[in-house]
Motif scaffolding. Structure first.
Motif, short mmCIF file in Angstrom:
data_model
loop_
_atom_site.label_atom_id
_atom_site.label_comp_id
_atom_site.label_asym_id
_atom_site.label_seq_id
_atom_site.Cartn_x
_atom_site.Cartn_y
_atom_site.Cartn_z
N ALA A 27 0.82 -1.22 0.00
CA ALA A 27 0.00 0.00 0.00
C ALA A 27 0.85 1.26 0.00
CB ALA A 27 -0.92 0.00 1.22
N GLY A 28 2.17 1.10 -0.06
CA GLY A 28 3.05 2.26 -0.16
C GLY A 28 3.66 2.73 1.15
N LEU A 29 3.42 1.99 2.24
CA LEU A 29 3.99 2.40 3.52
C LEU A 29 5.43 1.90 3.66
CD1 LEU A 29 1.00 1.75 5.98
CD2 LEU A 29 1.62 3.85 4.77
N ARG A 30 6.23 2.66 4.40
CA ARG A 30 7.60 2.23 4.69
C ARG A 30 7.54 1.25 5.87
NH1 ARG A 30 10.41 7.37 6.45
NH2 ARG A 30 8.32 7.68 7.32
N VAL A 31 7.98 0.05 5.62
CA VAL A 31 7.86 -1.03 6.61
C VAL A 31 9.23 -1.61 6.89
CG1 VAL A 31 6.80 -3.26 7.14
CG2 VAL A 31 5.54 -1.59 5.76
N VAL A 32 9.49 -1.91 8.16
CA VAL A 32 10.68 -2.66 8.52
C VAL A 32 10.26 -3.80 9.43
CG1 VAL A 32 11.30 -1.26 10.54
CG2 VAL A 32 13.06 -2.58 9.37
N ILE A 33 10.84 -4.97 9.19
CA ILE A 33 10.59 -6.15 10.02
C ILE A 33 11.80 -6.35 10.92
CG2 ILE A 33 10.18 -8.64 10.02
CD1 ILE A 33 9.05 -8.27 7.14
N ILE A 34 11.56 -6.48 12.22
CA ILE A 34 12.63 -6.72 13.18
C ILE A 34 12.60 -8.18 13.60
CG2 ILE A 34 13.58 -6.14 15.44
CD1 ILE A 34 12.17 -3.47 15.24
N THR A 35 13.73 -8.86 13.52
CA THR A 35 13.83 -10.23 14.02
C THR A 35 15.08 -10.34 14.88
OG1 THR A 35 15.13 -11.10 12.17
CG2 THR A 35 12.74 -11.10 11.92
N LYS A 36 14.97 -11.03 15.99
CA LYS A 36 16.13 -11.15 16.88
C LYS A 36 17.10 -12.22 16.41
CE LYS A 36 13.81 -14.19 20.22
NZ LYS A 36 13.41 -14.31 21.64
N ASP A 37 16.66 -13.00 15.42
CA ASP A 37 17.49 -14.04 14.84
C ASP A 37 17.34 -13.93 13.32
OD1 ASP A 37 18.85 -16.60 14.41
OD2 ASP A 37 18.35 -17.07 16.49
N ALA A 38 17.64 -14.98 12.61
CA ALA A 38 17.41 -14.98 11.16
C ALA A 38 15.90 -14.94 10.90
CB ALA A 38 18.02 -16.22 10.53
N PRO A 39 15.47 -14.37 9.78
CA PRO A 39 14.03 -14.26 9.51
C PRO A 39 13.31 -15.60 9.50
CG PRO A 39 15.27 -12.87 8.00
CD PRO A 39 16.28 -13.68 8.76
N GLU A 40 14.01 -16.67 9.15
CA GLU A 40 13.38 -17.99 9.06
C GLU A 40 13.49 -18.80 10.35
OE1 GLU A 40 17.57 -18.29 7.39
OE2 GLU A 40 15.87 -16.91 7.25
N ALA A 41 13.91 -18.18 11.45
CA ALA A 41 14.16 -18.92 12.69
C ALA A 41 12.94 -19.03 13.59
CB ALA A 41 15.30 -18.27 13.47
N GLY A 42 11.81 -18.47 13.19
CA GLY A 42 10.63 -18.47 14.05
C GLY A 42 9.85 -19.76 14.02
N SER A 43 8.67 -19.74 14.63
CA SER A 43 7.86 -20.95 14.80
C SER A 43 7.18 -21.42 13.53
CB SER A 43 6.80 -20.72 15.89
OG SER A 43 7.40 -20.49 17.14
N THR A 44 6.91 -20.50 12.60
CA THR A 44 6.15 -20.87 11.41
C THR A 44 6.77 -22.04 10.66
OG1 THR A 44 5.15 -18.69 11.09
CG2 THR A 44 5.36 -20.06 9.14
N ARG A 45 8.08 -22.02 10.49
CA ARG A 45 8.74 -23.08 9.71
C ARG A 45 8.58 -24.46 10.32
NH1 ARG A 45 15.19 -23.39 10.76
NH2 ARG A 45 14.82 -25.18 9.42
N TRP A 46 8.26 -24.53 11.63
CA TRP A 46 8.15 -25.82 12.30
C TRP A 46 6.73 -26.38 12.25
CZ3 TRP A 46 12.67 -27.92 13.30
CH2 TRP A 46 13.79 -27.08 13.49
#
Length: 528
Positions: A27-46
């Protein structure tokens, strides 16, 4: 302190956070994603299980999916929220596929036919409505697709979100973060989206990855937000049990295995779920987990710490469940010839930061989506494979609300000091939580949980901040569990085994200025 400015900051990179980030950026907003580890290290991948989504062509209906969701929620599911998620999930999955996610399909019947999606059944469902990817790697495929999709926003990896900052009006206007260098920075934003996942690391054994340290709930609570339903911690009935027992992150043995025909047996070879529930081995997770726990207490065949999953009759097991096969093989088990040793372990928090149907918390401009949020969908017990569905729908809804209601950046009135706890103290707390606040708890066991004291002198590090977050949210879980003097869904009080009509309501908690937990009534939802 370094300082940065964006329109939206998303904390976490699971399915809900990535969906919200993509939609806001589109939609044109400036967005930043913060992750304390690698982006793929969260629960979703499991997430081995799939996404529960209706296909009318199979004879399934929205009403049937809604019914199963409400029944699993044991009287605490919000039917309005559930209807929205189940209904909108169909289009949300279609948009996920348009972003590149590939699900298992039947062979095409001819030219131009992409092949219908394969659908299976899991615990609590009365229809084959679960779609999967790679057999048992759905979460990994969803995450891959979203990270690789066109328009992926910027990611600030290796940065731990510390606290939400607010302006003079009390609205969220950014977050403080801890950089890998140890420097603390401030990211100002017109909206903050918490998508940090669950609280698995509160327990000694969990299906969750090491990053699941309850950060989002702790951050929201310290900002003054309301949380609810934290006593409802879902234990997955079947994680892989190895010679070393249960400790740390354990490999899941998905409910889809039971959906394919596997059955639970005890150390004496007797069926565990016979006569327990009409759905037998496909009963809701709380029912199966409790039945396993009770059977282990009986010590059949001299085994009191696990049972077995008999999947020897499941045709093509290795092809259908490659991830589970690999985990079993690594543990020296051939699932096509041997019984799989399994036991329950912490899996999913059904409650979290209270939100409305747009993902809005009780703090203006602070949103929560995914497992960190308490939307009312899951009630007292989550229906299998509703979590990825919720993440997709609520990620979209939060982004839409942010886009439709833009606000200028506020000026933080103060920057909170990071909370810390000495990390080694958390190990004992985790063992205590598993022993005393597991599937069955009572007043005596809950009162025996001892919490580490905050250590203001501890070095500010990822480990000391995570330890503080774990300690705070463990206090939440114990307080809520001690307050709810009944058994309902995933909350089993051994001293109050019956469900009570008076408790057919959520328990909400806030944090006072003196760091005390205050029990209060849930605020009414904002009209949608």
């Amino acid at each position: 302190m370094w300082d940065a400015h964006v329109d939206v900051v998303v904390v976490g990179s699971g399915v809900a956070g990535l969906t919200a980030a993509h939609d806001a950026a589109a939609a044109g907003l400036r967005v930043v994603i913060i992750t304390k580890d690698a982006p793929e290290a969260g629960s979703t991948r499991w997430a081995q299980g799939g996404i529960a989504v209706v296909d009318a062509a199979t004879g399934d209906t929205i009403d049937a999916h809604l019914h199963d969701t409400v029944v699993a929620g044991a009287g605490l599911t919000d039917p309005v929220v559930a209807a929205a998620v189940v209904t909108e999930g169909i289009a949300a999955v279609a948009r996920l596929r348009a972003r590149g996610a590939v699900f298992d399909s039947l062979a095409p019947s001819g030219p131009g036919d992409p092949g219908a999606l394969l659908r299976t059944r899991e615990g609590g469902h009365h229809a084959d409505r679960i779609i999967h990817a790679g057999g048992d790697a759905t979460g990994a495929e969803v995450e891959r697709a979203l990270l690789a999709a066109t328009g992926m926003p910027a990611v600030l990896a290796g940065h731990l979100a510390l606290d939400v900052v607010t302006d003079v009006a009390g609205s969220a206007c950014g977050v403080t973060v801890l950089a890998p260098s140890g420097r603390v920075g401030l990211i100002r934003a017109g909206a903050v989206v918490l998508a940090t996942g669950g609280c698995g690391q509160l327990y000694a054994a969990t299906s969750n990855p090491p990053v699941a340290t309850a950060d989002g709930v702790a951050i929201a609570l310290r900002a003054g937000a309301q949380v609810a339903d934290l006593e409802f911690i879902q234990f997955h009935p079947t994680v892989l049990f190895t010679d070393g027992g249960l400790a740390g992150q354990r490999p899941l043995v998905s409910e889809a295995v039971r959906g394919a025909g596997a059955v639970l047996v005890d150390g004496a070879g007797r069926r565990v779920m016979t006569g327990v529930h009409p759905l037998a081995d496909l009963a809701p997770r709380d029912v199966v987990s409790l039945a396993i726990t009770r059977r282990m207490a009986e010590n059949p065949g001299g085994i009191d710490d696990h049972v077995f999953l008999d999947a020897r009759a499941v045709e093509g097991f290795a092809r259908r469940f490659p991830t589970i096969t690999a985990a079993c093989t690594a543990a020296g088990v051939d699932p096509q010839r041997q019984l799989i040793p399994v036991a329950p372990a912490e899996h999913f928090q059904c409650g979290g930061v209270w939100t409305d149907l747009q993902g809005r918390t009780t703090i203006n401009r602070l949103y929560a989506v995914g497992e960190v949020a308490r939307t009312g969908l899951h009630g007292a017990n989550r229906l299998a494979s509703n979590s990825l569905l919720e993440g997709l729908v609520m990620g979209e809804r939060a982004a839409a609300d942010i886009v439709e209601n833009p606000v200028p950046l506020g000026e933080p009135i103060a920057v909170p000091q990071p909370r810390t706890v000495d990390p080694p103290a958390v190990g004992q707390l985790q063992r205590s939580m598993s022993k005393r606040v597991g599937i069955g708890r009572d007043a005596t066991s809950l009162a025996q949980v001892l919490f580490p004291r905050p250590d203001p002198g501890a070095r500010v590090s990822r480990e000391s901040v995570e330890a503080a977050n774990i300690t705070l949210v463990a206090r939440l879980v114990v307080t809520a569990a001690a307050t709810r003097t009944e058994s309902r869904g995933a909350h089993v009080r051994l001293d109050f085994p019956e469900r009570r009509l008076a408790w057919a309501q959520p328990i909400s908690l806030t944090l006072t200025a003196d760091d005390e937990l205050e029990i209060g009534a849930l605020r009414p939802a904002v009209p949608v």
